[in-house]
Design a protein around this motif. Structure first.
Motif, short mmCIF file in Angstrom:
data_model
loop_
_atom_site.label_atom_id
_atom_site.label_comp_id
_atom_site.label_asym_id
_atom_site.label_seq_id
_atom_site.Cartn_x
_atom_site.Cartn_y
_atom_site.Cartn_z
N HIS A 147 6.17 7.40 -2.73
CA HIS A 147 5.33 8.45 -2.02
C HIS A 147 5.90 9.87 -2.21
CE1 HIS A 147 7.93 6.46 0.92
NE2 HIS A 147 8.14 7.57 1.51
N THR B 286 -6.04 14.01 9.48
CA THR B 286 -5.47 13.89 8.15
C THR B 286 -5.07 15.19 7.67
OG1 THR B 286 -7.70 14.17 7.01
CG2 THR B 286 -6.86 11.75 7.29
N PRO C 29 1.03 9.97 2.44
CA PRO C 29 0.32 10.29 1.49
C PRO C 29 0.55 11.30 0.45
CG PRO C 29 -0.78 10.29 3.66
CD PRO C 29 0.81 10.03 3.77
N ALA D 261 -7.06 6.96 2.67
CA ALA D 261 -6.21 6.08 3.44
C ALA D 261 -7.00 5.88 4.94
CB ALA D 261 -4.80 6.59 3.76
N ALA E 141 -4.71 10.89 1.53
CA ALA E 141 -4.50 10.97 2.98
C ALA E 141 -6.31 10.31 3.41
CB ALA E 141 -4.34 12.15 3.89
N VAL F 182 -2.15 3.37 3.75
CA VAL F 182 -1.29 4.30 3.21
C VAL F 182 -0.45 3.47 2.09
CG1 VAL F 182 0.41 6.07 3.01
CG2 VAL F 182 -1.34 5.87 4.84
#
Ligand code: DSN
Length: 432
Positions: A262, A225, A90, A99, A96, A254
């Motif tokens: 990413h 997260t 993330p 997701a 995060a 994700v």
């Protein structure tokens, strides 16, 4: 605009910012300053590259070192947090959270969490407030009943509300986080009524790494997260820890749901920050909490209405002041900035009821992660409290105090709790 002029102006502004930072005291609870090695990783060639998918299964060539670094970051995080599974892809804490919502819920489901005024993050907000939970993922949002006196979730009232609402997801954690949340007390109730249990550790993940806060994975959270740049002094990035059972769902949510590439330089920087936390995290985070309590007491003793004095003000990196006696949060945030003291305004749980708005709230939020990183201890907290008092209560001219703050800051220019700290914390790195 002349391109050369714009080019020079932008670089000039960056350098001016760095010079300014050298003479400030930064108390923003969501910020920190990274080690030189973390900064080096951020300007490495990794930032030019793409690597979609899992390490070892990329859809791009050229990833052999990138893969190894990502495996390292995952292994370090697993070791540090005793997590069954970790995803370091993330690109922020907000991503995060999105997701996590995607993995655990469907649009139309209900999540229970903190309201923003009680410390919830904006990604937990309802649709009508533009929060990502409601506006992006289509969740209905119900708030935890909140004990304003103790600045924490009301356990009995929440247990009753969970039984009544039967939420699909219960998310602990948030952005104003003075004390551990009752994860142990409420996880079983939530699960019995069919909810998944998550925990947004963005603010406190460093404290968890250092063993100074609750351990949500052991207390019943299935997904944690995080952002990686607050009490954990890494790059601006995100991370998710979860149980083995949820690993595939989290990974799919994700990529491909939330990220394409990413930010590989951030993953490398995160690996370095995690290694530094494994070595120095316990000592660093113990001092963060000691400093927060000390600053709370010093401010309280000087007449500030620091919340929760009977609970020692905090068990985290953050303290909150009800500032309404002296003005509103925005006005005082700006006044303190003129004195080179950087902190931010914050809603108090009772502000909406009393007609105050996030632009002019009744609170100030103060964090000690960055000043601790620079080597400050309890003695320096007393000096900072005195500067704040002079600006807010004594109404001294902020520019006059700024001169003294700049002088004070001169002794705190190196990053501590890191393998290497030759380059100063706010030095502008020029590439010739
Ligand atoms: N809103 C940020 C904060 O707590 O300052 C985190 O995203």
């Amino acid at each position: 605009m002349d391109p050369r002029e714009a080019f020079e102006r932008t670089r000039g502004l960056l350098k001016e910012h760095h010079e300014w930072m050298k003479g400030t005291v930064n108390l923003i609870a969501s910020e920190n300053v990274t080690s030189p090695a973390v900064r080096e990783a951020l300007i490495s060639d990794f930032q030019h590259r793409y690597a979609e998918g899992k390490p070892g299964e990329r859809v791009y060539a050229g990833c052999k070192y990138i893969d190894e670094v990502e495996f390292l970051a995952m292994d370090l995080a697993k070791q540090l947090f005793k997590a069954e599974h970790v995803n370091v892809q993330p690109i922020s804490g907000a991503v995060a959270n999105l997701a996590m919502y995607t993995a655990l819920t469907d649009p139309g489901d209900t999540m229970m969490c903190l309201s923003v005024a009680c410390g919830g993050h904006i990604t937990m907000g309802k649709k009508k407030l533009g929060g990502a939970a409601g506006a992006v993922h289509g969740l209905e949002v119900e708030y935890f009943p909140f004990d304003e006196e103790r600045m924490n979730i009301d356990v009995n009232a929440t247990a009753e509300k969970i039984a009544e609402v039967k939420p699909d997801l219960v998310t602990f954690g948030g952005s104003v986080f003075l004390f551990p949340h009752p994860v142990k007390e409420l996880s079983e109730v939530a699960k019995e009524h069919g909810a998944r249990v998550a925990y947004d550790s963005a603010h406190v993940i460093g404290l968890i790494a250092g063993g100074q806060f609750q351990d949500p994975l052991r207390e019943g959270a299935e997904v944690v997260t995080a952002s990686t740049h607050k009490t954990l002094p890494g790059p601006q990035h995100g991370m998710i820890l979860c149980t083995k059972e949820l690993a595939d769902r989290i990974d799919r949510a994700v990529f491909p749901s939330m990220v394409s590439n990413h930010h590989l330089h951030a993953v490398a920087a995160l690996a370095i920050a995690l290694a530094e936390m494994l070595k120095f995290g316990r000592e660093y985070t113990a001092q963060i909490v000691k400093n927060a309590r000390a600053l709370g007491k010093e401010l309280y003793d000087r007449g500030f209405k620091v919340l929760c004095p009977e609970q020692n003000f905090t068990a985290s990196h953050t303290i909150v002041i009800d500032i309404t006696e002296y003005g509103d949060g925005q006005e005082l945030e700006k006044r303190l900035e003129r004195a080179n003291i950087i902190l931010n305004r914050n809603l108090l749980p009772w502000d909406p009821r009393e007609g105050r708005h996030y632009k002019h709230p009744g609170g100030l939020r103060i964090g000690t992660s960055e000043v601790t990183r620079l080597g400050m201890k309890e003695r320096e907290m007393a000096e900072i409290a005195e500067f704040i008092k002079r600006v807010v209560i004594d109404q001294e001219e902020p520019e006059k105090v700024a001169v003294e703050v700049r002088e004070f800051a001169k002794d705190y220019q190196k990053v501590h709790y890191a393998f290497e700290s030759e380059t100063e914390a706010y030095e502008y790195i020029e590439i010739p």
